[in-house]
Each structure stands twice: as structure tokens, then as C-alpha cells.
Motif scaffolding. Sequence first.
Motif, PDB file in Angstrom:
ATOM      1  N   GLU A   7       7.843 -30.219  17.865  1.00 33.60           N
ATOM      2  CA  GLU A   7       8.242 -30.289  16.468  1.00 33.60           C
ATOM      3  C   GLU A   7       7.086 -29.859  15.584  1.00 33.60           C
ATOM      4  O   GLU A   7       5.943 -30.244  15.799  1.00 33.60           O
ATOM      5  N   ARG A   8       7.425 -29.067  14.570  1.00 33.83           N
ATOM      6  CA  ARG A   8       6.362 -28.537  13.730  1.00 33.83           C
ATOM      7  C   ARG A   8       6.339 -29.208  12.373  1.00 33.83           C
ATOM      8  O   ARG A   8       5.337 -29.262  11.702  1.00 33.83           O
ATOM      9  N   ILE A   9       7.490 -29.689  11.943  1.00 38.58           N
ATOM     10  CA  ILE A   9       7.584 -30.165  10.566  1.00 38.58           C
ATOM     11  C   ILE A   9       7.890 -31.650  10.533  1.00 38.58           C
ATOM     12  O   ILE A   9       7.274 -32.406   9.798  1.00 38.58           O
ATOM     13  N   VAL A  10       8.849 -32.054  11.372  1.00 39.31           N
ATOM     14  CA  VAL A  10       9.138 -33.480  11.472  1.00 39.31           C
ATOM     15  C   VAL A  10       7.896 -34.164  12.038  1.00 39.31           C
ATOM     16  O   VAL A  10       7.278 -33.662  12.971  1.00 39.31           O
ATOM     17  N   GLY A  11       7.524 -35.268  11.416  1.00 40.66           N
ATOM     18  CA  GLY A  11       6.346 -35.988  11.882  1.00 40.66           C
ATOM     19  C   GLY A  11       5.060 -35.559  11.192  1.00 40.66           C
ATOM     20  O   GLY A  11       4.005 -36.117  11.471  1.00 40.66           O
ATOM     21  N   THR A  12       5.131 -34.563  10.323  1.00 40.87           N
ATOM     22  CA  THR A  12       3.917 -34.145   9.607  1.00 40.87           C
ATOM     23  C   THR A  12       4.028 -34.514   8.128  1.00 40.87           C
ATOM     24  O   THR A  12       5.120 -34.702   7.605  1.00 40.87           O
ATOM     25  N   ALA A  13       2.878 -34.553   7.474  1.00 38.16           N
ATOM     26  CA  ALA A  13       2.843 -34.994   6.076  1.00 38.16           C
ATOM     27  C   ALA A  13       2.986 -33.815   5.117  1.00 38.16           C
ATOM     28  O   ALA A  13       2.056 -33.452   4.409  1.00 38.16           O
ATOM     29  N   PRO A 635       4.553 -39.322   8.114  1.00 38.56           N
ATOM     30  CA  PRO A 635       3.633 -40.464   8.237  1.00 38.56           C
ATOM     31  C   PRO A 635       3.227 -41.075   6.896  1.00 38.56           C
ATOM     32  O   PRO A 635       3.130 -42.296   6.795  1.00 38.56           O
ATOM     33  N   VAL A 636       3.008 -40.249   5.881  1.00 31.35           N
ATOM     34  CA  VAL A 636       2.551 -40.803   4.597  1.00 31.35           C
ATOM     35  C   VAL A 636       3.697 -41.524   3.878  1.00 31.35           C
ATOM     36  O   VAL A 636       3.531 -42.628   3.366  1.00 31.35           O
TER      37      VAL A 636
ATOM     38  N   GLU B 102      -1.180 -35.768  -1.982  1.00 27.27           N
ATOM     39  CA  GLU B 102      -1.461 -35.816  -0.543  1.00 27.27           C
ATOM     40  C   GLU B 102      -1.428 -37.234   0.014  1.00 27.27           C
ATOM     41  O   GLU B 102      -1.055 -37.436   1.166  1.00 27.27           O
ATOM     42  N   TYR B 103      -1.845 -38.210  -0.769  1.00 27.33           N
ATOM     43  CA  TYR B 103      -2.009 -39.558  -0.249  1.00 27.33           C
ATOM     44  C   TYR B 103      -0.813 -40.472  -0.532  1.00 27.33           C
ATOM     45  O   TYR B 103      -0.856 -41.663  -0.278  1.00 27.33           O
ATOM     46  N   GLY B 104       0.254 -39.928  -1.109  1.00 28.46           N
ATOM     47  CA  GLY B 104       1.433 -40.768  -1.363  1.00 28.46           C
ATOM     48  C   GLY B 104       1.284 -41.634  -2.591  1.00 28.46           C
ATOM     49  O   GLY B 104       1.875 -42.714  -2.666  1.00 28.46           O
TER      50      GLY B 104
END
Lengths: 758, 165
Positions: A7-13, A635-636, B102-104
Motif C-alpha cells: 500500500e502506498r497511500i493507505v497508512g501514510t500521513a 497515522p496522524v 503536518e502534525y494534525g
Amino acid sequence: MIGVKDERIVGTAVPRLEGREKITGQARYVDDMVLPGMLYGATVRSRIPRGKIKKITFGPEINWQEFVIVSAKDIPGKNCVALIEDDQPCLADEFINHPEEPILLLAHEDRHLLPKAVEAVSVEYHPLSAIFTMEESESRSEIIWGANNTFKTILIDKGDVQGVWEKAHYIVEGEYRTGAQEQLYIENNGMIAAFEPQQGLTVWGSLQCPYYVHKALMELCGLPPGRVRVVQMETGGAFGGKEEYPSMIAAHAALLALKSGRPVKIIYDRMEDMAATTKRHPSRTRHRTAVSKDGKILGGTIEFTIDGGAYATLSSVVLSRGAIHAGGPYYWPNVRINAKAVATNAPPHGAFRGFGAPQSIFALERHMDRIAQVVELSPIEIRRRNFLKPGQTTTTGQAVSEPIDLGRLLDRALELSNYSAKKDEFARQNQNGNCKRGIGIASFLHGAGFTGAGERYLSSVVEVEACEDGGVRVLVSSAEFGQGTKTILCQIAAEALGLRYEDVRFAQPDTQEVPNSGPTVASRTAMVVGKLVQSAAIGIRQTLRASGLLGESYSAEEFRIACRKYVAAHGKLRSLARYEQPEDIVWNEEKYRGSAYAAFSWAVYIAAVTVDLTTYSVSVDDFVALQEVGRVLHPVLAKGQIIGGVAQAIGFALYERVVWDNGRMQNAQMTNYIMPTSADLPPIRVYFEEMGNVHGAFGAKGIGELPMDGPAPAIVSAVGDALRTFFNSIPLLPEDIFDAIAGKGENAEHAGSARGNP
Amino acid sequence: MSESPDESSKWEITLTVNGKRVTVQAYAMERLLDVVRNDLGLKGTKEGCGEGECGSCSVLMDGVLVNSCLIPVLQAKDSTIITIEGVQADGRAPVVQQAFLEYGGAQCGICTPGMILAACHLLQKKPQPTIEEIREGLSGNLCRCTGYLQIIEAVKEAARRGAAT
Ligand code: FES
Ligand code: FES
């Protein structure tokens, strides 16, 4: 883990989709919108909790000619806010059932003139006696709703509870309470309505569920679906507080717009928003549990009661989620849960993040601590011995199909919080000094999506569109109000299609444009709607391939070209996906048995606190939030959901008390209803375990509500640990702690009575 | 516009907003917040409570962070106001804004304009604030969504990236 490895996009911020508008002040909320010729609306509300309207007089100090005035008589369709039951009028006609009930609407082009005009309307009443507590409602001294003041009862019955008492080594009883809580989104509620004879009625507003508002307006105005349009503006926080009440405000704005022929804006001020709109249901839970010699739950009864306020609104569904979560993440071989929602003469209580679960989980987690004390086990050990294991069944008989290992989750939380070292250290330190420290725990679960057959009834639809310029658009009625709906759904579409995140756009939720993907509630967006977006996106690719425009593998650029060509040749390309209930999800609504949720999220939270015995204030010093929510899509954003939920739950536990006076909120201001500030919160340490989930997009489950469930019991447990006192209710403010220590509080009454079998 | 019920006449009030001198006709007791939003059309300044508690109406007035819902516009006569729309002119703002992204630091975004002004103001006074100083410095701005921690991280990161220079 389930999901594609690469996965390239899912799971990234990726950057929040609408983030740039928000940080520059360009994002447009409803109060930022002005229409030509627009009037401002205001609401005349009841001052009494219950009675009959005798007479309405308009004071001579106002030039009433200038005002538009709407009463119940002006309603073209049905005078109700259509939701589950049609019991709540949009404007009171004859009877008043709670303080702040809307009676009349006024509009004027100068908003400064409205407060005086509202004041100048006087309503005379025949007062009727009102009831304000669950106990008064149950005693039926006054019948204020239906035949018996009861909106809904639910019975969950598993095994044979009758038989457990004599096998019990201990019987542990306790009663636990939680208070009302205000959502306190920073943007107050607001709506604009406009009526054009050709197009019909349009409303723009701050809301979670465009199609709830749509349905309510159709019934109220007697208009067909195509003549009502609902548009969601950027929404400044909601937390459930903009689930059902926006239908009321939209209805009011619409009535004024219909009568005046001009657009009308209604924006509540903070006091009106707090006093008149919904809050979290107050609750009372009674536990009676049979426990074996070694601390295993043999069975028990749970009576879960919530105060619904004056009208049915969503109380039956809040009750349902609360009742199903009342057994928590533990194995109950036998259990009987009796749940009911009762009526009082307060404004209706409603949806708020967690939706009944924070209430019943607070009770259960306090009760687990109680059982631990009686059995003389640690709070850790009592939980460990009773955790649900894969293959075992929940209280509704749903077999745990996920490979969850709660014991391992617990171990990890203990380690992250340095639990045992802290426990020893605090015990030593607490021998002296005026600051007492304690540590507490909660383990819990939260079901994702609508309860039981709810998702099947909703039968949500999403669409993904390939656009003329080669980009892709996601069309859903799921609203963004801070959680990151737009971002994650665009991530999912981009991932599914092998595109870049920037290639995907999100259509503004507008009932004229987007299909009904259901309400934005119940931690369902990532799991249910996300999965549908994934399937709809794949449908686009299949069409492009079938038409020979796209090869087996392709670059983002090739995809764009294919889209452009397709649209040029055939016109619009939209792919639709509709929810279909997986076959293994079977629910019996009558018996309350079966798969209550397609998936659960699981968590163990640990709080460390200091109680200062000079001020009786509690500070949370450390907070570990460990959860398993399936695949973390971003994640964020995910971390932001957890921290934000924990912060609200700290407020629920330690700060936020609604002061009631005859059904009316007395402290309807931010000055005296206190929520946590940046100076009040501890470091909240967030950890995820990822187990994956077959039902959600790329393995995602629900996340938004989970963090509201566990903090309150963990914190109250920690306060109890610090003070060697057992607390059984929230909110737990300094005055409550003082009273408890002085021995006059009810909060610390010996919540449980226990009997040891000889 | 009709006459205000308690103030009979409007005043001509000149002030500098985001670097531009503007003159508005307003009742003396009208809130600076309403003048900024309605007369000047700067909708980035938000109203959360109207009682000085939430900070979502924050603007910089002569370099000081104020709640514009508490300032009668007459009091702002001849002052220099910076709102979220004008904050980019201040070199530290884009760094702060980027870090929020970037930090939400922004969820629903309603507190964000005020929060960004508060953060810029803090960094101007304290280029390298400690976490404690950030927590204190932002405590007049309420946020119901984030639980603040990602905002605090964003401000810390902005300081690290030299937003203060
Ligand atoms: S709106 Fe000014 S402080 Fe809340
Ligand atoms: S981001 Fe919603 S109030 Fe701060």
C-alpha cells in the motif's frame, strides 16, 4: 494482517484534504455565508418544563410589522421532527414538555433587533407538574410520555441467570451513575434556508447527516424528495451533537423562509446552543454479579437505565448500544441485561460520541474494580481472568471471530505505563504529604457500524466518478467535521485505483448531488463507507478496462487519459456500490441475539493521577491509550481521534457538570461549564495494534468513539486508588471528592455490597 | 441597516486591518468581531462563545492577542489589527501553518484561525518555548477536537524550524 502489502497511500500521513483552507481561514462554515436579502431568525422558547399554552401576547414596544412570525399553524406538512418516532413537534402548539421548547419563530433583517423581540413575546401557561429524575419517571407519579414514561425497553438474556446465584462464592452488587455532558463543539449550530418556487427548498448548514435533515424537511413541508436539497457546509465539530438537532433548526429556518419568501439564517449563540440542544444521556446502572472463588464471572444481572428527556429522538438506539456494551470485553456465561430509556421533562438527550457505551462501560469497569476488591484480586488479575477469547460469545451470543488476545494487549499496556513500578512507588509516596497518587485501568471494546440489522436497513450507497479532466471524485453523504472523512475516503479511492492522493477529489455533501451513504455516526465511516468507496472505485477501473481504454497495469497518467477518453465518448462515468450485509452477520432484533456488530475495536487504557488534598483537585499525570482498531488508515488523523476522544472523556470524568434546575441547564456558558484547556491535559500516549478486519476497507475498523469509553473509569479508578475510596459516579469534581472524604458524599457510598458464600 | 435599539448613531471609525487603512460606520458598542466579519468581510475570524472564553475570535490588536468579541469597535479606533487573512505577512505564520497541517493541529478547523494567531503571538514573545510554555500560551484558546497535543507538537516543530526568526 489483512490488506495489500505494498500500500502506498493507505497508512501514510497525507495532508488533510481540506487542511489548507482550515489553516488559512478560508474554510466556509454556515455563519460565513451571506445570501442577498437574507433575514436572521430567532426562536421563542418555553420558560417552563411542562404545561399548556394559554395565551401568547406580543409586547407593544416592538414594531411587529417588520418581523416575520411563524407559529405551528404555518407548518404546511406534519408538525414533527421526523426521526424514529414522530412525537417531537417542530413548534409546540398546545403542550410544553420541556424548558427551551420552541414555540414561535421570528425573523428580521437586522439581527441586533431579535433578542429584544424574543423578550417581548410573553407566553402564559397552565403549568402541569413535571418530573426530572429517572426515579420520578419510573415511579409514574406523573405520566408525561406514552402509557408509562418509557421510550424503549431491551432485554438481553443469555444462559440461565437464575441458576448462578447458588453456585456463587461471592455476589457483588453496585450502582453507578454518569451525568449529562454537553458536546461543546466550538462552532454553534446554524442553518440557512431558502425557498425558490422553481427549485424548491434548499438548506445549508452545520450537520452530520444530510439525509436525516432531508427526510425531516420533506415531512414538515410536505415536499417530494426532489424539491428538498440539503448541503453540508464545513462543520466546526459535532461529536453527535449535530446528528439529530440540525433537523429542528433546518425546519425552523425553512418555515421562516417559506413564509417570508427570503433566505433566512439561524445561528444559535452559545447559551441557546447549550441550553436547548441535546446532551449525553445521564445514566444509572445496577450490577449484581455472581463470582466464583477464583474470580471468574459466573453470571449476573445488569439494569441499565438512561434519561431520554422529553421526546423519543434517538434514545432507543442509544439504549441499544449502551445495553450491548454493558458486558464489556468479558465473558459472561449467563447474563440478563434489562435496559430502559425513560422520559423526563428535560430537553431531549441525544447522540454524543460513544452513544450509550461510555455510560454502561463506566459502570462495568467500576464494577470490575469492585469485584476485584471483594475477591481480593488486583484490578489487573480480575480482568485477565474474565477476558473474552476468540470463539467465546458476547452477551448477545456473538462468537468472537477476530483473533484478539486481550491478555497480550493488557500486558503491553502495563508495560507501556510502567504499571507495577508506579503502583509500588505511589504506595510509598502516599504515606506522607498532601498529594496522593494513584493508577487505574479500563479495558473495553466498541462495536463499529450500526447495531444489528441497522446497516442492512440503511443500505448505504456511494458513488465514485471518473471526471472529464481525468481525475476521480468520491460522492458520499458522509460528512467531514474534523475526523478526516474526506481525507481517508480519498486515500481509499486513490489506493484502490493505483492513483495519487492528489488525483482524487471529494464532492461536497449535497443531497442533490451525492447518494445516501448513511449518517456520519457510529464509527461507521472508515469501515462501512470506506469499503463501499473501495468497491465503487474498483468498478470505475473495471469499466475502463472493459471498454478497452485501460490495460492490466497502468500509470496514473494512463488512467487519466482513459478517464478523459471515456467521458468524451460516453459521458459521465459513475460507479455505484451498495452495502450488502455479509452472510455471517445475523441479528435477531426481537431477541437481541446474534452479531451486534461486524467488528469490534478493543482497548486497554491506563491513567495515573495526583489528587491534591488541599484543593481536592485531580490532575491526570500520564495516560496510556493502547488500542486495536484494525488497519490505521492515516497515522496522524487516527492519533488525533484518540487524543481528542480521551480529552473529551477527561472532561466527562473530572470537569463537566451540567447543573439542572427544573429541567433547564443553569450553567449554559463556557464560563461555568468547564472543558479542559491545553494547560489541563496530560501527555496522552497513543499506541495502536493492528490486527486487520475483513469487513473494512484495507482492514479498517471503527475508531472515533472508542476513546470516549475508557478514560472515565480508568481515571476514577486511579483517583480511588490514590485516596483508598471507591467512587461510583461521574463527573467527579473537587467538591465531590471533598464530600466523599468528609463522609457525606453519595459518590463514595459503599457502592457494592458483597456476600461471601461459606 | 436599521437602527440599533440601544445606540442611536453610528460612528466613523478608522483602523488598519491587515495593512490596509479602512473606515467603517459602526455603532460604538458594536463588537470588533462583527465589524471584522460583516463590515470587512473577513470571515476567518470565528465566534465560538461571544463571552471571551474560547479564543476562536482571536485577532492581534497592536501586536497583542485579544478576543475580538469583547472589544467594542470604538476601542479599536486607530489601532492596527491582524486577522488570519493577514497573518501571512508575518514571516512566522506560514511555518506555523505548515506545521499545523503536518502534525494534525487542525481537525474541524473552527478554532484554528485563533489558534494560529495565538501560536504566532507566543513565538514572537518566546522563540523557543518549552512544552509548558506552549500549554500556558495557548490556554486561552479552546479546542474540542484535538485534545491540544498535536497543536502543541505543531508549535514546537514550528519553533524548531525557526518560525520565530
Ligand atoms: S468568541 Fe470570543 S472568546 Fe469565544
Ligand atoms: S479543531 Fe475543532 S475545535 Fe479545534
